[in-house]
Design a protein around this motif. Structure first.
Motif, short mmCIF file in Angstrom:
data_model
loop_
_atom_site.label_atom_id
_atom_site.label_comp_id
_atom_site.label_asym_id
_atom_site.label_seq_id
_atom_site.Cartn_x
_atom_site.Cartn_y
_atom_site.Cartn_z
N SER A 104 0.79 -1.23 0.00
CA SER A 104 0.00 0.00 0.00
C SER A 104 0.83 1.29 0.00
N GLY A 105 1.97 1.30 0.69
CA GLY A 105 2.79 2.52 0.69
C GLY A 105 3.27 2.88 -0.70
N GLY A 106 3.79 1.90 -1.41
CA GLY A 106 4.25 2.14 -2.77
C GLY A 106 3.11 2.50 -3.70
N PHE A 107 1.98 1.84 -3.51
CA PHE A 107 0.81 2.15 -4.33
C PHE A 107 0.40 3.61 -4.12
N MET A 108 0.35 4.04 -2.86
CA MET A 108 -0.07 5.42 -2.58
C MET A 108 0.91 6.45 -3.16
N LEU A 109 2.21 6.20 -3.04
CA LEU A 109 3.18 7.13 -3.61
C LEU A 109 3.02 7.21 -5.13
N GLY A 110 2.86 6.06 -5.78
CA GLY A 110 2.65 6.05 -7.23
C GLY A 110 1.36 6.76 -7.62
N MET A 111 0.32 6.55 -6.81
CA MET A 111 -0.97 7.17 -7.11
C MET A 111 -0.93 8.69 -6.89
N LEU A 112 -0.23 9.12 -5.86
CA LEU A 112 -0.08 10.57 -5.63
C LEU A 112 0.70 11.22 -6.78
N ALA A 113 1.72 10.53 -7.26
CA ALA A 113 2.49 11.06 -8.40
C ALA A 113 1.61 11.15 -9.64
N PHE A 114 0.80 10.12 -9.86
CA PHE A 114 -0.12 10.15 -11.00
C PHE A 114 -1.11 11.30 -10.87
N ALA A 115 -1.64 11.50 -9.66
CA ALA A 115 -2.57 12.60 -9.43
C ALA A 115 -1.89 13.95 -9.67
N ALA A 116 -0.65 14.09 -9.21
CA ALA A 116 0.08 15.34 -9.40
C ALA A 116 0.34 15.58 -10.89
N ALA A 117 0.71 14.53 -11.62
CA ALA A 117 0.94 14.68 -13.06
C ALA A 117 -0.35 15.07 -13.76
N GLY A 118 -1.43 14.39 -13.43
CA GLY A 118 -2.72 14.68 -14.06
C GLY A 118 -3.22 16.07 -13.75
N LEU A 119 -3.13 16.46 -12.48
CA LEU A 119 -3.58 17.79 -12.08
C LEU A 119 -2.72 18.88 -12.73
N GLY A 120 -1.40 18.70 -12.67
CA GLY A 120 -0.50 19.67 -13.28
C GLY A 120 -0.72 19.78 -14.78
N ALA A 121 -0.85 18.63 -15.44
CA ALA A 121 -1.09 18.64 -16.89
C ALA A 121 -2.42 19.29 -17.21
N GLY A 122 -3.44 18.98 -16.43
CA GLY A 122 -4.76 19.57 -16.66
C GLY A 122 -4.74 21.09 -16.53
N ILE A 123 -4.06 21.56 -15.51
CA ILE A 123 -3.95 23.02 -15.31
C ILE A 123 -3.15 23.64 -16.46
N GLY A 124 -2.05 22.98 -16.84
CA GLY A 124 -1.22 23.50 -17.94
C GLY A 124 -1.99 23.57 -19.25
N VAL A 125 -2.72 22.53 -19.57
CA VAL A 125 -3.51 22.52 -20.80
C VAL A 125 -4.61 23.58 -20.73
N ALA A 126 -5.28 23.67 -19.58
CA ALA A 126 -6.36 24.66 -19.42
C ALA A 126 -5.84 26.09 -19.58
N ARG A 127 -4.63 26.35 -19.09
CA ARG A 127 -4.05 27.68 -19.23
C ARG A 127 -3.88 28.05 -20.71
N VAL A 128 -3.47 27.08 -21.50
CA VAL A 128 -3.27 27.35 -22.93
C VAL A 128 -4.62 27.47 -23.65
N VAL A 129 -5.53 26.55 -23.36
CA VAL A 129 -6.82 26.55 -24.03
C VAL A 129 -7.67 27.75 -23.67
N PHE A 130 -7.71 28.09 -22.39
CA PHE A 130 -8.58 29.16 -21.91
C PHE A 130 -7.83 30.48 -21.65
N GLY A 131 -6.53 30.48 -21.82
CA GLY A 131 -5.76 31.70 -21.72
C GLY A 131 -5.64 32.30 -20.34
N PHE A 132 -5.62 31.48 -19.33
CA PHE A 132 -5.42 32.05 -17.97
C PHE A 132 -4.20 31.47 -17.31
#
Length: 132
Positions: A104-132
């Protein structure tokens, strides 16, 4: 062309992890006499097989978000998140083969990294698409 050498390096390490899990399954097949195409028959083999499959499942989601993070935020951000994700998956793989209850510890670390990548990517894409 913009290069993302840090993200490329982490991607190669993820591919090496996938290769490592594949070799582990092959070794477990030989050790426990599990002939292809069987995927069951000995608990230790089944653990190795699940580690490989879980790692493939994770990589198919993680790597695209990691590259989106690199492209729309920063290569260094993708490096940091990628190394955390890789560490989590390696921890998960080693723990699962020894004792599935300890994964579970390794799973959680991997899942947190995936969440960070997804959230960061989503914000980055939204900034370009919506201009903010």
């Amino acid at each position: 062309m913009t290069a993302y050498p840090l993200t490329a390096g982490v991607t190669l390490l993820v591919v090496l992890l996938l290769f490592y899990t594949m070799v582990g399954v092959g070794q477990a097949r030989k050790r426990f006499g599990i002939r292809a195409p069987a995927i069951s028959g000995h608990e230790a083999f089944e653990r190795a097989y699940r580690v490989q499959m879980n790692s493939l499942e994770w990589a198919t989601m993680f790597l695209p978000t990691l590259w989106l993070l690199a492209a729309y935020v920063a290569d260094r951000a993708a490096l940091a998140v990628g190394l955390c994700g890789l560490a989590g998956r390696l921890w998960y793989a080693l723990a699962y083969v020894r004792n599935p209850a300890a994964r579970s510890g390794g799973f959680m670390l991997g899942m947190l990294a995936f969440a960070a990548a997804g959230l960061g990517a989503g914000i980055g894409v939204a900034r370009v698409v919506f201009g903010f």
